[in-house]
Design an enzyme around this catalytic site. Structure first.
Site, PDB file in Angstrom:
ATOM      1  N   ASP A  54       0.853  -1.176   0.000  1.00  0.00           N
ATOM      2  CA  ASP A  54       0.000   0.000   0.000  1.00  0.00           C
ATOM      3  C   ASP A  54       0.895   1.234   0.000  1.00  0.00           C
ATOM      4  OD1 ASP A  54      -3.245   0.243   0.831  1.00  0.00           O
ATOM      5  OD2 ASP A  54      -2.068   2.075   1.026  1.00  0.00           O
ATOM      6  N   ASP A  82       4.027   2.642  -4.096  1.00  0.00           N
ATOM      7  CA  ASP A  82       3.194   3.565  -4.858  1.00  0.00           C
ATOM      8  C   ASP A  82       3.211   3.068  -6.298  1.00  0.00           C
ATOM      9  OD1 ASP A  82       2.121   5.621  -6.368  1.00  0.00           O
ATOM     10  OD2 ASP A  82       3.192   7.213  -5.324  1.00  0.00           O
ATOM     11  N   VAL A  83       2.083   2.616  -6.803  1.00  0.00           N
ATOM     12  CA  VAL A  83       2.052   1.983  -8.125  1.00  0.00           C
ATOM     13  C   VAL A  83       2.289   2.957  -9.262  1.00  0.00           C
ATOM     14  CG1 VAL A  83       0.579   0.094  -7.333  1.00  0.00           C
ATOM     15  CG2 VAL A  83      -0.470   2.156  -8.340  1.00  0.00           C
ATOM     16  N   ASN A 109      -5.228  -4.369  -7.015  1.00  0.00           N
ATOM     17  CA  ASN A 109      -6.382  -3.730  -6.387  1.00  0.00           C
ATOM     18  C   ASN A 109      -6.255  -2.212  -6.323  1.00  0.00           C
ATOM     19  OD1 ASN A 109      -8.867  -3.784  -4.603  1.00  0.00           O
ATOM     20  ND2 ASN A 109      -7.378  -2.918  -3.169  1.00  0.00           N
ATOM     21  N   TYR A 174     -12.649   7.959 -13.768  1.00  0.00           N
ATOM     22  CA  TYR A 174     -12.633   6.643 -13.136  1.00  0.00           C
ATOM     23  C   TYR A 174     -13.214   5.579 -14.069  1.00  0.00           C
ATOM     24  CZ  TYR A 174     -13.165   3.206  -9.355  1.00  0.00           C
ATOM     25  OH  TYR A 174     -13.084   2.087  -8.567  1.00  0.00           O
ATOM     26  N   LYS A 178     -11.253   2.317 -15.483  1.00  0.00           N
ATOM     27  CA  LYS A 178     -11.708   0.944 -15.239  1.00  0.00           C
ATOM     28  C   LYS A 178     -12.044   0.221 -16.546  1.00  0.00           C
ATOM     29  CE  LYS A 178     -11.400   0.642 -10.747  1.00  0.00           C
ATOM     30  NZ  LYS A 178     -10.428  -0.292 -10.112  1.00  0.00           N
ATOM     31  N   ALA A 207     -19.401  -2.138  -3.010  1.00  0.00           N
ATOM     32  CA  ALA A 207     -18.933  -2.822  -1.803  1.00  0.00           C
ATOM     33  C   ALA A 207     -18.576  -1.744  -0.790  1.00  0.00           C
ATOM     34  CB  ALA A 207     -17.730  -3.703  -2.104  1.00  0.00           C
TER      35      ALA A 207
END
Length: 266
Positions: A54, A82-83, A109, A174, A178, A207
């Site tokens: 994370d 950090d991606v 994720n 977003y 996605k 969710a």
């Protein structure tokens, strides 16, 4: 107009069945109460050794301590990442292999949301969401494939969203990210299949967890919940269950698929 459904009872938690015994898994954005955290727990319950990652180091350390207390220090490790940084992504995979062995499962994720109408959206808002959510998934997938393909095995599961299919006001960045994750999943799967590596994705609808509730209005959550046929949001672990299925041998003939985890009705 269809009335809002009465909420169905929340299901009982499903115990582990050893589906991923002796596998090594890496989960990005795994700190906290969301899908990533639930996924890390489910993977451990299914017998995997897990590296959680994370960008939020404090939350990552807190989650690591909780998981170590329950599953033992040898079962789980943590690596900040950090991606948006190629260097940190490479370090994540390399460190995971050094600590636990070759990575069998990667769960992408990490993602970033936000709300802005397109006419008011800045380049920075657009670029940040795309860099974390889409390009970050690409970086991690690329790094994992470079390690999995020579070994002739491995599974990657990406977290997409039904918003990649369905329009929602204020979510152009977003949704585009996605939808890109879905396309990336299909293309990566075709390239990886000859090497024995599978790539799939989940597309959750709603969710709800503590972190999401903090940044979302009660009105919007109520509106989104009303669209669910079950009259309730998914528990994060219900999404994690589908990720576990895609990571396991039970889905051995599935690749390039985007599995909707949703009860939305038209």
């Amino acid at each position: 107009m269809r009335p809002s459904p009465e909420p169905t009872p929340k299901p009982a938690y499903v115990p582990g069945h050893g589906l991923l015994r002796d596998r090594v898994a890496v989960v990005t954005a795994a700190a906290g109460t969301g899908i990533g955290g639930a996924c890390a727990r489910r993977l451990l319950e299914e017998g995997a050794r897990v590296v959680i990652s994370d960008a939020h180091e404090r939350r990552l350390g807190e989650h690591l301590a909780a998981l170590e207390k329950e599953f033992g220090a040898g079962a789980v490790s943590a690596v900040p990442c950090d991606v948006t940084s190629e260097e940190q992504v490479q370090a994540l995979l390399a460190t995971a292999e050094e600590r636990l062995g070759p990575v069998d499962v990667l769960v992408n994720n990490a993602g970033l949301g936000g709300t802005a109408r397109l006419v008011e959206m800045t380049d920075e808002q657009w670029g940040r969401v795309l860099d974390v959510t889409l390009t970050g998934t690409m970086r991690c997938t690329r790094a994992a494939l470079a390690r999995m393909q020579p070994r002739g095995r491995g599974v990657i599961v990406n977290n997409a969203s039904v918003i990649g299919w369905r329009a929602q006001e204020g979510q152009a960045h977003y949704a585009a990210a996605k939808a890109g994750v879905m396309a990336l999943t299909r293309c990566a799967a075709i390239e990886a299949a000859p090497y024995g590596v599978r790539v799939n994705a989940v597309a959750p609808s709603l969710a709800v967890h503590a972190n999401l509730a903090k940044v979302t209005t009660e009105e919007l959550l109520a509106e989104l919940t009303a669209k669910e046929a079950m009259g309730r949001a998914a528990e994060p672990w219900e999404v994690a269950n589908v990720i576990v299925f895609l990571a396991s041998d039970y889905s051995s003939y599935m690749t390039g698929e985007v599995v909707s985890v949703s009860s939305q009705h038209p």
